[in-house]
Design a protein around this motif. Structure first.
Motif, PDB file in Angstrom:
ATOM      1  N   GLU A  78       1.009  -1.093  -0.031  1.00  0.00           N
ATOM      2  CA  GLU A  78      -0.003   0.041   0.074  1.00  0.00           C
ATOM      3  C   GLU A  78       0.865   1.132  -0.093  1.00  0.00           C
ATOM      4  N   GLY A 108      -4.315   1.705  -2.130  1.00  0.00           N
ATOM      5  CA  GLY A 108      -4.314   0.283  -1.854  1.00  0.00           C
ATOM      6  C   GLY A 108      -3.789  -0.692  -2.400  1.00  0.00           C
ATOM      7  N   ALA A 129       1.603  -4.767   2.444  1.00  0.00           N
ATOM      8  CA  ALA A 129       0.125  -5.036   2.835  1.00  0.00           C
ATOM      9  C   ALA A 129      -0.313  -6.502   2.524  1.00  0.00           C
ATOM     10  N   HIS A 130      -1.174  -6.997   3.345  1.00  0.00           N
ATOM     11  CA  HIS A 130      -1.939  -8.489   3.218  1.00  0.00           C
ATOM     12  C   HIS A 130      -3.468  -8.300   2.781  1.00  0.00           C
ATOM     13  N   ARG A 131      -3.814  -7.153   2.567  1.00  0.00           N
ATOM     14  CA  ARG A 131      -5.420  -6.828   2.060  1.00  0.00           C
ATOM     15  C   ARG A 131      -5.475  -5.485   1.533  1.00  0.00           C
ATOM     16  N   CYS A 133      -7.064  -2.257   0.693  1.00  0.00           N
ATOM     17  CA  CYS A 133      -8.124  -1.032   1.384  1.00  0.00           C
ATOM     18  C   CYS A 133      -8.584  -0.092   0.365  1.00  0.00           C
ATOM     19  N   GLU A 169      -9.236   4.175   6.201  1.00  0.00           N
ATOM     20  CA  GLU A 169      -8.879   2.930   6.466  1.00  0.00           C
ATOM     21  C   GLU A 169      -7.515   2.473   5.704  1.00  0.00           C
ATOM     22  N   SER A 170      -6.580   1.727   6.303  1.00  0.00           N
ATOM     23  CA  SER A 170      -5.281   1.129   5.560  1.00  0.00           C
ATOM     24  C   SER A 170      -5.047  -0.242   6.322  1.00  0.00           C
ATOM     25  N   CYS A 171      -4.263  -0.953   5.697  1.00  0.00           N
ATOM     26  CA  CYS A 171      -3.721  -2.166   6.381  1.00  0.00           C
ATOM     27  C   CYS A 171      -2.869  -1.870   7.423  1.00  0.00           C
ATOM     28  N   GLN A 172      -1.811  -1.416   7.268  1.00  0.00           N
ATOM     29  CA  GLN A 172      -0.616  -1.091   8.338  1.00  0.00           C
ATOM     30  C   GLN A 172      -0.169   0.193   8.362  1.00  0.00           C
TER      31      GLN A 172
END
Length: 274
Positions: A78, A108, A129-131, A133, A169-172
């Motif tokens: 991301e 994202g 990132a693992h997902r 957003c 929203e973000s992953c990390q």
């Protein structure tokens, strides 16, 4: 033109033995903003990437970065982009985003190549990132605003939180910036550290003769690095991070690691610093 530098992680015992040039070689990042270029630093601290893109009225595309091991940089990452220059355009996933000064664009995972154009000076942060957003352009008025400090303690400031659980929203990746009132120069005193995530800073809004003393190191082994305008610095998880300038300044902070709790920090009493 794309250039990428790799910075390997080092432990606090090694760091305390470094001289000025050694500290700067490992943690200081100068010269990121070069006209007509994208310059990145790939760190082994939480695999955080920091850098800048300055299209200078033209167009620059960020796509394949060999250090990431993927076809395109955002295949498994991301990205947060802060514009500290004039209005510019960032294009990704078929959408053109007009990013004004002081605004942050979040992209994202899976957004594909990123193209920078116009007169912006774009500061770039990227974390694994693992997902995926949703990508989003965050205006200054949409950021979470936290006012802190006082003129009496020379640390009156406002924290603008852009990539934050209550805003976008973000992953990390967490990201925002802190602006100081005139006459205030001290940040984050008493100091703190957070072993669960790496942090990176970009100092900007300084005059040519101004400097910021960025303080780092273990609480009982502090060191400092002199920062000029548009200089960045890597703050490893084991290090405190605070500073003072010769005048008011702004710094962008970004974090990646185990969690996205902005207040997750371990405070260090002033009496413990050495």
């Amino acid at each position: 033109m794309l250039s990428v530098e790799t910075r390997h992680a080092i432990d606090p015992t090694t760091a305390k033995g470094l001289d000025t040039s050694g500290l700067r070689a490992h943690f200081h990042a100068g010269g990121l903003f070069a006209e007509g270029e994208i310059r990145l630093i790939y760190t082994h601290y939480d695999r955080l990437i920091m850098g800048a893109a300055v299209p200078a009225g033209g167009s620059l595309t960020l796509d394949h970065v060999a250090e990431c091991g993927t076809a395109s940089i955002l295949d498994r990452r991301e990205m947060g982009i802060l514009n500290i220059g004039e209005t510019g355009t960032v294009s990704a996933a078929g959408t053109d985003h007009a990013v004004r000064k002081g605004e942050v664009l979040y992209l994202g995972m899976g957004s594909g190549p990123v193209t920078f154009s116009g007169d912006g000076r774009f500061y770039v942060l990227s974390a694994p990132a693992h997902r995926a957003c949703p990508s989003r352009l965050i205006r200054k008025e949409d950021a979470r605003r936290v006012e802190m400090g006082a003129a009496e303690t020379s640390n009156k400031r406002v924290i603008l939180q852009f990539l934050h659980p209550e805003v976008a929203e973000s992953c990390q990746l967490l990201m925002g910036y802190t602006q100081f009132a005139e006459g205030s120069v001290w940040n984050t005193m008493p100091a703190h550290l957070h072993d669960r995530r790496t942090e990176a800073y970009l100092y900007f809004g300084l005059g040519p003769e101004q400097r910021v003393f960025h303080i780092m190191g273990r609480p009982d082994e502090t060191r400092h690095i002199l920062m000029a305008n548009e200089d960045a610095v890597i703050s490893p998880p084991w290090s405190i991070h605070c500073g003072a300038g010769t005048g008011a300044y702004t710094f962008c902070w970004a974090m990646a690691g185990d969690n996205v709790d902005f207040t997750d920090m371990d405070m260090v009493a002033m009496g413990e610093l050495r």
